[in-house]
Structure formats: C-alpha cells, structure tokens
Design an enzyme around this catalytic site. Sequence first.
Site, PDB file in Angstrom:
ATOM      1  N   PHE A  88       0.868  -1.180   0.000  1.00 58.39           N
ATOM      2  CA  PHE A  88       0.000   0.000   0.000  1.00 58.39           C
ATOM      3  C   PHE A  88       0.903   1.228   0.000  1.00 58.39           C
ATOM      4  CE2 PHE A  88      -4.643   0.573   1.345  1.00 58.39           C
ATOM      5  CZ  PHE A  88      -5.104  -0.391   0.482  1.00 58.39           C
ATOM      6  N   GLN A 143      -7.893  14.539   4.469  1.00 58.78           N
ATOM      7  CA  GLN A 143      -7.169  13.835   3.418  1.00 58.78           C
ATOM      8  C   GLN A 143      -7.968  13.768   2.124  1.00 58.78           C
ATOM      9  OE1 GLN A 143      -6.408   9.317   3.568  1.00 58.78           O
ATOM     10  NE2 GLN A 143      -4.375  10.218   3.579  1.00 58.78           N
ATOM     11  N   HIS A 167      -8.192  11.670  -1.201  1.00 59.02           N
ATOM     12  CA  HIS A 167      -7.752  10.399  -1.779  1.00 59.02           C
ATOM     13  C   HIS A 167      -7.519  10.609  -3.274  1.00 59.02           C
ATOM     14  CE1 HIS A 167      -7.641   6.221  -2.992  1.00 59.02           C
ATOM     15  NE2 HIS A 167      -7.670   5.854  -1.722  1.00 59.02           N
ATOM     16  N   LEU A 195     -15.092   5.732  -4.192  1.00 62.24           N
ATOM     17  CA  LEU A 195     -13.677   5.406  -4.024  1.00 62.24           C
ATOM     18  C   LEU A 195     -13.229   4.272  -4.952  1.00 62.24           C
ATOM     19  CD1 LEU A 195     -11.105   5.818  -2.165  1.00 62.24           C
ATOM     20  CD2 LEU A 195     -11.816   3.686  -1.125  1.00 62.24           C
ATOM     21  N   GLU A 206      -6.938   2.050  -3.196  1.00 66.91           N
ATOM     22  CA  GLU A 206      -5.486   2.105  -3.349  1.00 66.91           C
ATOM     23  C   GLU A 206      -4.938   0.709  -3.691  1.00 66.91           C
ATOM     24  OE1 GLU A 206      -3.761   4.804  -0.625  1.00 66.91           O
ATOM     25  OE2 GLU A 206      -2.037   3.532  -0.253  1.00 66.91           O
ATOM     26  N   ARG A 265      -0.612   9.485  -0.064  1.00 69.93           N
ATOM     27  CA  ARG A 265      -1.806  10.047  -0.709  1.00 69.93           C
ATOM     28  C   ARG A 265      -1.712  11.549  -0.935  1.00 69.93           C
ATOM     29  NH1 ARG A 265      -6.395   6.505   2.490  1.00 69.93           N
ATOM     30  NH2 ARG A 265      -5.986   4.615   1.298  1.00 69.93           N
ATOM     31  N   HIS A 294     -11.701  12.415   1.689  1.00 67.88           N
ATOM     32  CA  HIS A 294     -11.785  11.003   2.037  1.00 67.88           C
ATOM     33  C   HIS A 294     -11.745  10.726   3.534  1.00 67.88           C
ATOM     34  CE1 HIS A 294     -11.319   6.732   1.638  1.00 67.88           C
ATOM     35  NE2 HIS A 294     -10.095   6.716   2.137  1.00 67.88           N
ATOM     36  N   ARG A 318      -2.763  10.346   6.548  1.00 69.35           N
ATOM     37  CA  ARG A 318      -2.949   8.956   6.965  1.00 69.35           C
ATOM     38  C   ARG A 318      -2.477   7.999   5.875  1.00 69.35           C
ATOM     39  NH1 ARG A 318      -6.725   4.972   5.964  1.00 69.35           N
ATOM     40  NH2 ARG A 318      -8.312   6.263   4.968  1.00 69.35           N
TER      41      ARG A 318
HETATM   42  C1  LIG Z   1     -15.013   4.373   0.733  1.00 69.37           C
HETATM   43  C2  LIG Z   1     -14.022   4.231   1.847  1.00 69.37           C
HETATM   44  C3  LIG Z   1     -13.069   3.243   1.814  1.00 69.37           C
HETATM   45  C4  LIG Z   1     -12.141   3.114   2.849  1.00 69.37           C
HETATM   46  N1  LIG Z   1     -11.209   2.124   2.772  1.00 69.37           N
HETATM   47  C5  LIG Z   1     -10.341   1.966   3.790  1.00 69.37           C
HETATM   48  C6  LIG Z   1      -9.399   0.910   3.777  1.00 69.37           C
HETATM   49  O1  LIG Z   1      -9.375   0.087   2.874  1.00 69.37           O
HETATM   50  N2  LIG Z   1      -8.538   0.812   4.810  1.00 69.37           N
HETATM   51  C7  LIG Z   1      -8.549   1.681   5.853  1.00 69.37           C
HETATM   52  O2  LIG Z   1      -7.752   1.533   6.763  1.00 69.37           O
HETATM   53  N3  LIG Z   1      -9.447   2.684   5.896  1.00 69.37           N
HETATM   54  C8  LIG Z   1     -10.340   2.847   4.893  1.00 69.37           C
HETATM   55  N4  LIG Z   1     -11.249   3.864   4.944  1.00 69.37           N
HETATM   56  C9  LIG Z   1     -11.378   4.644   6.183  1.00 69.37           C
HETATM   57  C10 LIG Z   1     -12.103   3.812   7.231  1.00 69.37           C
HETATM   58  O3  LIG Z   1     -12.980   2.921   6.614  1.00 69.37           O
HETATM   59  C11 LIG Z   1     -12.895   4.681   8.202  1.00 69.37           C
HETATM   60  O4  LIG Z   1     -12.091   5.684   8.723  1.00 69.37           O
HETATM   61  C12 LIG Z   1     -13.433   3.844   9.357  1.00 69.37           C
HETATM   62  O5  LIG Z   1     -14.083   2.692   8.898  1.00 69.37           O
HETATM   63  C13 LIG Z   1     -14.352   4.659  10.230  1.00 69.37           C
HETATM   64  O6  LIG Z   1     -14.921   3.804  11.178  1.00 69.37           O
HETATM   65  P1  LIG Z   1     -15.720   4.382  12.417  1.00 69.37           P
HETATM   66  O7  LIG Z   1     -16.174   3.213  13.184  1.00 69.37           O
HETATM   67  O8  LIG Z   1     -14.911   5.414  13.077  1.00 69.37           O
HETATM   68  O9  LIG Z   1     -16.965   5.147  11.754  1.00 69.37           O
HETATM   69  P2  LIG Z   1     -18.119   4.652  10.757  1.00 69.37           P
HETATM   70  O10 LIG Z   1     -17.889   3.320  10.199  1.00 69.37           O
HETATM   71  O11 LIG Z   1     -18.355   5.783   9.810  1.00 69.37           O
HETATM   72  O12 LIG Z   1     -19.377   4.515  11.702  1.00 69.37           O
HETATM   73  C14 LIG Z   1     -19.991   5.630  12.281  1.00 69.37           C
HETATM   74  C15 LIG Z   1     -21.167   5.164  13.096  1.00 69.37           C
HETATM   75  O13 LIG Z   1     -21.676   6.255  13.820  1.00 69.37           O
HETATM   76  C16 LIG Z   1     -23.073   6.298  13.693  1.00 69.37           C
HETATM   77  N5  LIG Z   1     -23.485   7.689  13.842  1.00 69.37           N
HETATM   78  C17 LIG Z   1     -22.953   8.798  13.266  1.00 69.37           C
HETATM   79  N6  LIG Z   1     -23.600   9.896  13.692  1.00 69.37           N
HETATM   80  C18 LIG Z   1     -24.555   9.480  14.543  1.00 69.37           C
HETATM   81  C19 LIG Z   1     -25.563  10.137  15.305  1.00 69.37           C
HETATM   82  N7  LIG Z   1     -25.732  11.458  15.269  1.00 69.37           N
HETATM   83  N8  LIG Z   1     -26.386   9.376  16.057  1.00 69.37           N
HETATM   84  C20 LIG Z   1     -26.251   8.027  16.103  1.00 69.37           C
HETATM   85  N9  LIG Z   1     -25.318   7.364  15.402  1.00 69.37           N
HETATM   86  C21 LIG Z   1     -24.492   8.086  14.641  1.00 69.37           C
HETATM   87  C22 LIG Z   1     -23.373   5.712  12.333  1.00 69.37           C
HETATM   88  O14 LIG Z   1     -24.672   5.210  12.303  1.00 69.37           O
HETATM   89  C23 LIG Z   1     -22.318   4.604  12.276  1.00 69.37           C
HETATM   90  O15 LIG Z   1     -22.806   3.445  12.907  1.00 69.37           O
HETATM   91  C24 LIG Z   1     -12.184   4.002   3.930  1.00 69.37           C
HETATM   92  C25 LIG Z   1     -13.147   4.995   3.979  1.00 69.37           C
HETATM   93  C26 LIG Z   1     -14.042   5.122   2.932  1.00 69.37           C
HETATM   94  C27 LIG Z   1     -15.032   6.249   2.999  1.00 69.37           C
END
Ligand SMILES: Cc1cc2nc3c(=O)[nH]c(=O)nc-3n(C[C@H](O)[C@H](O)[C@H](O)COP(=O)(O)OP(=O)(O)OC[C@H]3O[C@@H](n4cnc5c(N)ncnc54)[C@H](O)[C@@H]3O)c2cc1C
Length: 584
Positions: free
Chosen positions: A140, A253, A255, A265, A268, A299, A363, A398
């Site tokens: 990566f 960031q 992407h 997306l 990568e 990135r 991103h 990142r």
């Molecule tokens: C398309 C994409 C691909 C990616 N690919 C990678 C990858 O391959 N490798 C990598 O390391 N990272 C990757 N990332 C980054 C990574 O996926 C995210 O940073 C990470 O998954 C975020 O996880 P999280 O649990 O913090 O939040 P999220 O998975 O976004 O979850 C947020 C949660 O909060 C809840 N929530 C939000 N606001 C409220 C509210 N007001 N009330 C109640 N609930 C709420 C939502 O319902 C959800 O359940 C990617 C990101 C994207 C967008």
Amino acid sequence: MTTSSRPALAFDAFRKADQIASLLVEAQHDVLIVGAGLAGMRAAIEAHDAGADVALISKIHPVRSHSGAAEGGINAALGNASEDDPEKHAYDTVKGSDYLGDQDAIEVLCEEAPADVYQLEHWGAVFSRTEDGRIAQRPFGAAGEPRTAYAADITGHVLVHVLYEQIMKRDLQVYEEFFAWQLVENEGRCQAVISWDLVNGGLKTIGAKTVIIATGGAGRLYQGTTNAYACTGDGMTMALRLGVPLKDMEMMQFHPTTLSPTGVLITEGCRGEGAYLLNAEGERFLKRYAPNAMELASRDVISRAEQTEIDEGRGIDGNVLLDLRHLGAERIIERLHGTRELSMVFAGVDPIHDPIPVRPGAHYHMGGVETDLWGKTSLEGLYAAGEVACVSVHGANRLGGNALMETITYGKRAGKAAAEWALSHTTVTVPESLQADAERELGTLLDRTAGERPHGIRDEMAQTMHENFGVFRREDRMKRQGEIVAGLRERYEGVVVDDKGQIFNNDLTQALELGFLLELAACMVEAGLARKESRGAHARPDDYPERDDKNFLKHTLVSWRDDGPELSWEPVRMTKWQPQERTY
Ligand SMILES: Cc1cc2nc3c(=O)[nH]c(=O)nc-3n(C[C@H](O)[C@H](O)[C@H](O)COP(=O)(O)OP(=O)(O)OC[C@H]3O[C@@H](n4cnc5c(N)ncnc54)[C@H](O)[C@@H]3O)c2cc1C
C-alpha cells in the site's frame, strides 16, 4: 435472536438500570456507545467482556456504517509477505504523518495491531490467503513492506459483519435508528445522550456512566467525497459543544483515486496491485513527483501531483486516468472485482479494456476529538474512538490501511478504559431540565414555518469547501471561506424544516447534520489559516510551500467559545523519530 434493533426495546433496558435519577431517562447503561461502525462495535465488545453493561446507539443499521465501504485493507506487521515488524510500521506511519502524528500513539497502534488482526481472524474474518494459507498482505502507499491484510476488495464489509456477529452473540442492546443529537454534561461529567428516535419520533434520553463517541468522519463537508451520506461529523460537533477541543481539524485527506463524477472510491489496492496513473499525454507523471515510489507514494503527494497536472492543463475533463489494463483480466477479476463493478456501474468503464477517470476527493479526517492513548477526552466520562477521534496516529496524512487498524485497536482500548471507569463509579444523574431545554430547542426549529430550506446551504458549503479548502490552500481563499461559512451559519439560524412529522423525519435529521457540519467547517478554516506552513494534507504552495518544524511541529486545537472557534496549540509527542525531509 438478538434483543437489539427495535427502538421499543429501549424501554426494556430498564431491566438493567441501577439508579435512575430522572424519570425522563429512558434507560441507563454502564457504557453507552454512539456509533456502531467498526470502532463502536469493537469498543462495545471490549467493554462488555470487561464486565460492563453496554449499549450502542446508531442512526443507521450497524452493518450499513461507512466502515463497511472500506475496500483495500488493514495494516499490521504480520510479516507474511516479507520481513516486517511493528517498528517499521511505526516509522512508515510517523513519516507518512509528516511528523505530526504522536509517536507514542503510533507505537501503541503498531505493536498491538498484529494480535488485534489475529483476533479478528479468530472471530471469523475471511482474509485473503497466501499459497501456504497465511493471511495475505499487499503493498500500500508509503509502506516500506507489503503490510495490508485484506479480504479481496471488500475488507470493511467483511469486518463489519464479523463484529456485528459478536455484538449479537453477546446480546448487546442496540438502539438502532436513534439519531444522537446532544451529549449531556452534569456535574462535570458526561452522563447521558439525547437522541431523536427516527422510527417513532420524539427525544429519548439514555443515561450512562461513560459515553464513547464513535460516529466516524465528516467527508460530507465536501462536494466530491468518498464518504457515505451518514458521515456528517456529528460526534465531533457534539463534543465541541461541550467544550471538548478538536485537534488538527485542517487535516482533511484527499484520496487520489475517486471515480469521476460521483466521488466513489477506487481503492489504493489497484495501485498496490500495480496500476498506473496517466495524464492526458499518456505519461506516468508521478516520475516527476515521486520518482522512487511512483504510484505508491503517500496520498497527499499523489493528490497534489494529480491536481497540478489537472491545473496545468494535462488532465482530461478535470481527471487523470488510472490504468489497470496491463494487470490482465484474470487478476482484475480475482483481486479487484468490486473496483471493476463500481467503474462499470458508475462511470461506464470496464477497467479490463479502458483506463478509469479519477481525481482527488475528500476522504478521511485525520483531525477530530482530542483523546489520550485510552480514548479519554478532556471531559470526565467521555471517550472517543475511530475516525471521529484524534489520538493522533495519522498526523497530517494517513496511510492507507491504518484507519481500519485504528478503529480496532483504539476502539478496543476505549472500550476497556470506559468500562473500567464505569465499573468503579455508580451514579448517573440527569437533570430533567436538560431534556426540557433540548425539547424547546428542537421545538423552535420544528415550529418555524417560513425560511430557507437547508439543502441550498449544504450545497454551497460543500462546493465552496472544495474550491477554497481543498487539495491546495491559499490565504485569500481560506479567508473568503471563513466569511462564506460565517454567512452560511447565519442563514442556518433561520432554516425551515418542511416535514413536521414524527416518523422517519429525514428532513429534520439532515437539518441537524448540517448544523454539525457548519461548525466543523468554521473550525477547519480557523486551524488552516493559523498553520502557516505546508505539511501533509495542508499544502500552501503560494505563501508557505515548505514544512516549518521550527514553528509548526505542533497540533492545532480548536475549542468553541462565544459562538466561534478559538485556537490553541499543543506539542507533538515524540519518542524516537526526529523529523527528516520526506521524499518518496
Ligand atoms: C469508501 C471508503 C473506503 C475506505 N477504505 C479503507 C481501507 O481500505 N482501509 C482503511 O484503513 N481505511 C479505509 N477507509 C477509512 C475507514 O474505513 C474509516 O475511517 C473507518 O471505517 C471509520 O470507522 P468508524 O467506526 O470510526 O466510523 P463509521 O464506520 O463511519 O461509523 C460511524 C457510526 O456512527 C453512527 N453515527 C454517526 N452519527 C450518529 C448520530 N448522530 N447518532 C447516532 N449514530 C451516529 C453511524 O450510524 C455509524 O454506525 C475508507 C473509507 C471510505 C469512505
């Protein structure tokens, strides 16, 4: 059968309540987690296993969290594809962060990552395999070794389902389709969350000895973003409104490979498998920007290179091309199946035969709620983990694959710390007046019958953030953006919500989300103007093109005072790596 999922069950949770100080509190838990993506679910499992009574709140179904969209993979120095160790992982992360990452936090991440990945495997994560059956690892960007474990190009989807199974197995309460709107502070502690019940309508207050926010990122600040519609930074603003500072908010960031025109997306992993980036002249232009790492530079470096090509007229309709053709049909179908499908559905391009049009898109937010190494914020009882938090392992940039790892490792740590604190404290008190205040505030919004509808403000915010606070930053544009955001916030004060109903009132929640986003935009511009250097995602080509370690090897902190952002600074925590020139 799980007891989770239907809001009516919120009332069942009384069975676990020990001390309810206010009749308005619907239920009470030891640890209440807002957000059920990877960070929230991992925290919940850990807190439960530590002996706490745990519940999660999520505005969407947990498996629809943005984590499920992660494609490329998760970084841990397993050493399956080459000689690797946590120290190399840490060095790559420190360098990738442009030396703004806190090195103690990075060391914790890299040391705990291998065991945390094996834990996921033991829970049933079906990682892609090497010939001899070990977890496969792909190269990566900016990683010195092939370190990214993956499940084809649906890694997030796999992990989200594995953790959700663990949530169900433990029979944890999930308040699904609850929109958390306010954190409640009482007696200097966070003690409850006030949510809008999306299914039934009405505000519901749930008490907790500790609250963990795990609400994900805020990519929806921008027009072109890879982020899901739910990524509106809710938790960051809720914490900010309680006086908790946000750290490094200027660091968004971009992407380098998001599909034109939707922003979907393109992982990568494509470049990890060997894809090329080409300009309009068919040139692999990265040889002029990152001659050694080429398409696998970090990135920020690649996004700037692309934007420069586009700005100097060597793009194609505002894009560059990602060429996979030389990888061959078999490899594309086996390893990058989802990418092929996305390209065909959203851009009408089959990457087996044609290059994919891509451009930089918003991103990932490196910044977020400031926490210590255990996810604890400056407010007693309040923790944060995942993309909403800034611990900070990503600093100014990142590395791909490190965000998923952070959700797991720091989700786990926050869950443990929040449970320990909760189990050694017994009371929860939530003054009734606080919910009454919230009801009045919401009433004012819902009672308004004339005014501007929110979507115009939202579109203007997203478009201007893109134009004035994007890949490149310029003093005059940032200042202008500050004024634009202030104007939008003023207009927001008079916004009207057309739907006055109780059931699935998306009009209402989208208006509340816009309120969250506008405050974050103001914080970002404030921090961006103050950082007079170029570091990672914050690039000021005209006035401060160089990194300035003498004056800016420090974090921005933004707090909310008198209805506006107030800035302060905090030193970067260094362990063993001194800043060096960063080349790829
Ligand atoms: C398309 C994409 C691909 C990616 N690919 C990678 C990858 O391959 N490798 C990598 O390391 N990272 C990757 N990332 C980054 C990574 O996926 C995210 O940073 C990470 O998954 C975020 O996880 P999280 O649990 O913090 O939040 P999220 O998975 O976004 O979850 C947020 C949660 O909060 C809840 N929530 C939000 N606001 C409220 C509210 N007001 N009330 C109640 N609930 C709420 C939502 O319902 C959800 O359940 C990617 C990101 C994207 C967008």
